[in-house]
Design an enzyme around this catalytic site. Structure first.
Site, PDB file in Angstrom:
ATOM      1  N   LEU B  58     -26.496   6.041 -10.114  1.00 28.14           N
ATOM      2  CA  LEU B  58     -27.867   5.351  -9.725  1.00 28.14           C
ATOM      3  C   LEU B  58     -28.765   6.457  -9.093  1.00 28.14           C
ATOM      4  O   LEU B  58     -28.778   6.544  -7.956  1.00 28.14           O
ATOM      5  CB  LEU B  58     -27.421   4.070  -8.704  1.00 28.14           C
ATOM      6  CG  LEU B  58     -28.350   2.772  -8.774  1.00 28.14           C
ATOM      7  CD1 LEU B  58     -27.651   2.030  -8.184  1.00 28.14           C
ATOM      8  CD2 LEU B  58     -29.613   3.163  -8.311  1.00 28.14           C
ATOM      9  N   GLU B  60     -32.238   8.188 -10.359  1.00 25.09           N
ATOM     10  CA  GLU B  60     -33.428   8.086 -11.394  1.00 25.09           C
ATOM     11  C   GLU B  60     -33.925   9.672 -11.799  1.00 25.09           C
ATOM     12  O   GLU B  60     -34.037  10.017 -13.126  1.00 25.09           O
ATOM     13  CB  GLU B  60     -34.672   7.176 -11.064  1.00 25.09           C
ATOM     14  CG  GLU B  60     -34.416   5.824 -11.475  1.00 25.09           C
ATOM     15  CD  GLU B  60     -33.459   5.106 -10.208  1.00 25.09           C
ATOM     16  OE1 GLU B  60     -33.507   5.784  -9.083  1.00 25.09           O
ATOM     17  OE2 GLU B  60     -33.213   3.934 -10.378  1.00 25.09           O
ATOM     18  N   HIS B 129     -40.165  -4.826  -9.378  1.00 28.46           N
ATOM     19  CA  HIS B 129     -39.867  -4.747 -10.908  1.00 28.46           C
ATOM     20  C   HIS B 129     -40.690  -4.988 -11.862  1.00 28.46           C
ATOM     21  O   HIS B 129     -40.424  -4.793 -13.176  1.00 28.46           O
ATOM     22  CB  HIS B 129     -38.696  -5.824 -10.704  1.00 28.46           C
ATOM     23  CG  HIS B 129     -37.392  -5.648 -10.016  1.00 28.46           C
ATOM     24  ND1 HIS B 129     -37.245  -5.408  -8.934  1.00 28.46           N
ATOM     25  CD2 HIS B 129     -36.138  -5.359 -10.573  1.00 28.46           C
ATOM     26  CE1 HIS B 129     -35.982  -5.228  -8.456  1.00 28.46           C
ATOM     27  NE2 HIS B 129     -35.311  -5.075  -9.695  1.00 28.46           N
TER      28      HIS B 129
END
Ligand SMILES: Cc1ncc(C[n+]2csc(CCOP(=O)(O)OP(=O)(O)O)c2C)c(N)n1
Lengths: 378, 326
Positions: B58, B60, B129
């Protein structure tokens, strides 16, 4: 240069100060872990240790170290004359860079540099005049010749570490036995990219050597403000691979640690973190003023750990070095550096066209229009 | 031709390209066993194995940054970032690293990397999101920014993106993933970048949109038609490269224009569209170009997001004003 006091010539306050400082630095470097050391500061080999290179190889390594130092001196002078932009010198870190690069095979291994690894990337095939051109501000200096396994210099600290892991992982997936070495500083090790990259390398067992040059400083920030840990190598354990500490001013120790890490990676056993404890003698770069944060005693004290002097002392002890050999080697290096500077300065100056090339493989019409308009106005 | 949803079209592009070119690898969080949080990669792990479909830690930045390294090693990575809102964590790898790699190395290296990422609101996601950040990436020269609005384009443009020697940020409208259906050819086809598409023709006004806002523009045009206002809807499809010619001619044909997007108003890509029209189509404009965008606020929490994203009502309102302007 420090004076060597005798019994009837007691140490001055400044000299005592220097001793204390030296001791402090040595202690903080050592940390709880073991530090690999082979060649002592006085040029003798530690009892029980083995010299990992032939005398001929040591002379070759010394040549790269001397070349590097010569370029440093020349580049700083060129910068002062306005013939070069900012330059980051290697001085003090020559054993760290040269010793590590000597364990790499330019035909199959890759170097993913930061910006302070001149002798390593040049030995690996990056042309010296190209390296100088880069710092002279010519875009052509960014071009690594085809076939040379070096990625471009990196200015965004630690941003190259994820690239190195992707590259090593990709080589492994495609069945190559190449190993990727990436260089970064103690300052860069605080970046998030360092953590993300090491973590992924551990998970994928990518053939990567993380070569951390702990030179004590990140511009003016001392190592002790970079981390609360006593060393950087112990982080590796958290990522599931070995971390080793090496005396970065000791050519033999650096080479030995690096060779072991490269072999490990080549055998498919994954990454290694090497913390090379060295010292940046002088300014961070030509735009920096170390007198604002470094004490003069600290600066002069490190002369005693000069990696070049250490190697020449050893060579002398082997009857493989004398003043004549040094003059000869230095003369050859001076010629080589003169030629590189000449060739860099003779290089076609950048033209406005170069702003627009290599942005895209096939530039969008909008960019082409900007290019046409700009070139018409020149 | 089969009718597919956006997500099916994207999946079929990935599958077909991985089968066609064994250098293509997929990487991202949860893309393997789970098949991606939206199932874009469903079945790929089983079909192509763990050496081609990687479940990533996890993180990016290293997803993007290692994709660059994978590309230099000779592979063709397609990375998924779970939501565009989380590309902030990778922005420094995408904009100054991936996008500039060809330039920095004077053409020796290129980052043939595709970064797929869903974005956009209207689906009641948790905070962060839904953010529409496309304009940030448009300021990263070297990167292409691709915003398909429908399944046909999604497949053809994804195939184009993967084969493109330059890096591509491929933004997928997450509200459209299952909602938007359309006909998609089975075999191989590509949709070239830099060609906008007129999805509806009308003589009174031109609505310019991309990605999810295209459906909004179309719904608004249908509503306007009931009032007797006929709108052309132009789907830009790619922001970089921008189809300046298509944009200008679509606006010249009506003399009036409203730009619709989901990102905040200020310095959104709509501002670029307006500036381009001001430079290239000024003398055919009969009214100021209007923008319908989100307000300059953070994307709000789900229960109030309907007040935030542009609605048919706001578009219709803007068009009425534009059309009646003298
Ligand atoms: C991401 C990033 N932040 C800040 C800088 C500015 N900067 C350049 S060098 C440097 C210090 C680097 O220290 P270190 O990583 O220890 O390497 P050293 O220069 O000492 O070899 C800083 C802060 C930068 N280049 N990149």
């Amino acid at each position: 240069m420090t004076a060597h006091p005798t019994a009837d010539d007691p140490k001055t306050e400044a000299e005592l100060d220097l001793d204390r400082k030296q001791e402090e630095v040595e202690q903080s470097f050592a940390g709880p872990g073991e530090r690999l050391e082979i060649l002592s500061p006085d040029g003798t080999v530690r009892p029980g240790a083995e010299v990992p290179l032939s005398t001929e190889q040591v002379r070759d390594a010394l040549r790269w170290m001397m070349l590097s130092r010569t370029v440093d001196v020349r580049a700083i002078s060129l910068q002062r004359q306005g013939r070069m932009g900012t330059f980051s010198a290697v001085r003090g870190q020559e054993a760290s860079v040269v010793g590590s690069s000597f364990a790499l095979d330019p035909a199959r291994d890759w170097i993913v540099p930061q910006y302070r690894e001149l002798p390593g990337v040049v030995r690996h095939g990056f042309p010296l005049d190209g390296y100088l051109l880069y710092w002279m501000g010519n875009p052509a200096g960014g071009r690594v010749p085809d076939g040379v396994k070096v990625l471009p210099l990196q200015i965004a600290l630690a941003a190259q570490l994820p690239h190195a892991v992707g590259l090593g992982w990709g080589l492994k997936l495609q069945g190559s036995d190449g190993v990727v070495t990436t260089y970064f500083g103690d300052g860069a090790s605080s970046e998030g990219d360092t953590h993300e990259a090491m973590n992924l390398a551990g998970v994928t067992r990518a053939p990567v050597v993380f070569f951390l040059q702990n030179n004590g400083w990140a511009i003016s920030t001392p190592r002790t403000k970079q981390t609360a840990a006593s060393n950087f190598a112990s982080r590796a354990e958290g990522y599931g691979f070995p971390g080793v500490i090496v005396d970065g001013n000791d050519l033999f120790a650096v080479y030995t640690a690096m060779q072991q890490a490269v072999e490990r990676a080549r055998r498919g056993e994954g990454p290694t973190l090497i913390e090379s404890q060295t010292y940046r003698m002088g300014a961070h770069n030509t735009a920096d003023d170390p007198t604002r944060y470094m004490e003069p005693v600290e600066l002069s004290g490190w002369d005693e750990r000069d990696p070049i002097r250490r190697v020449t002392s050893w060579l002398r002890s082997q009857d493989a070095w004398d003043d004549e050999a040094e003059r000869e080697m230095q003369a050859g290096i001076d010629r080589q550096v003169d030629e590189a500077i000449e060739s860099a300065e003779a290089f076609a100056p950048p033209n406005p066209e170069q702003i627009y090339t290599h942005v895209y493989a096939d530039p969008p019409e909008r960019l082409r229009a900007q290019q046409r308009a700009a070139l018409d106005s020149h | 031709m089969a009718t597919m949803t956006m997500i099916e079209a994207i999946r079929s592009a990935l599958r077909e390209e991985m089968a066609r070119d064994e250098r293509v690898v997929a990487l991202g969080q949860d893309i393997g066993q789970l098949g991606g949080v939206f199932r874009a990669t469903d079945g790929l792990l089983k079909e192509f194995g763990a050496d081609r479909v990687f479940d990533m830690p996890l993180a990016e930045a290293v997803i993007a940054g290692s994709a660059l390294g994978l590309a230099v090693s000779g592979l063709v990575p397609v990375a998924e970032i779970q939501f565009l809102g989380f590309t902030h964590q990778a922005f420094h790898q995408i904009a100054p690293q991936i996008a500039r790699y060809r330039y920095r190395s004077q053409g020796r290296y290129n980052a043939q990397v595709t970064i797929r990422t869903p974005f956009g609101g209207g689906v009641r996601t948790p905070e962060l999101h839904s953010d529409a950040l496309e304009a940030q990436f448009v300021q990263a020269p070297g990167l292409k920014v691709v915003m398909p609005s429908n399944p046909y384009d999604a497949k053809g443009m994804l195939l184009e993106a993967i084969r493109d020697p330059d890096p591509v940020l491929f933004c997928e409208p997450l509200r459209g993933y299952r909602l938007v259906k359309g006909e998609v050819p089975e075999g191989d086809y590509t949709v070239p970048f830099g060609q906008s598409r007129v999805t509806r023709e009308g003589g009174d006004v031109t609505l310019v949109a991309w990605s999810a806002a295209v459906q909004l523009a179309e719904r608004s045009a249908a509503r306007l038609a009931e009032e007797g206002i006929e709108a052309t809807v132009l789907d830009l499809r790619t922001l970089v490269p921008l189809d300046v010619e298509g944009l200008v001619s679509a606006v010249e044909a009506t003399g009036r224009c409203v730009v619709v997007h989901e990102a905040p108003l200020t310095a959104g890509f709509g501002a670029e569209v307006v500036a381009t029209l001001q430079e290239e189509a000024f003398y055919s404009l009969e009214a100021p170009v209007a923008r319908v965008a989100s307000p300059d606020t953070p994307y709000p929490i789900a229960s109030i997001e309907d007040y935030y994203i542009p609605s048919v009502e706001r578009v219709v309102d803007a068009v009425r004003r534009t059309v009646s302007a003298k």
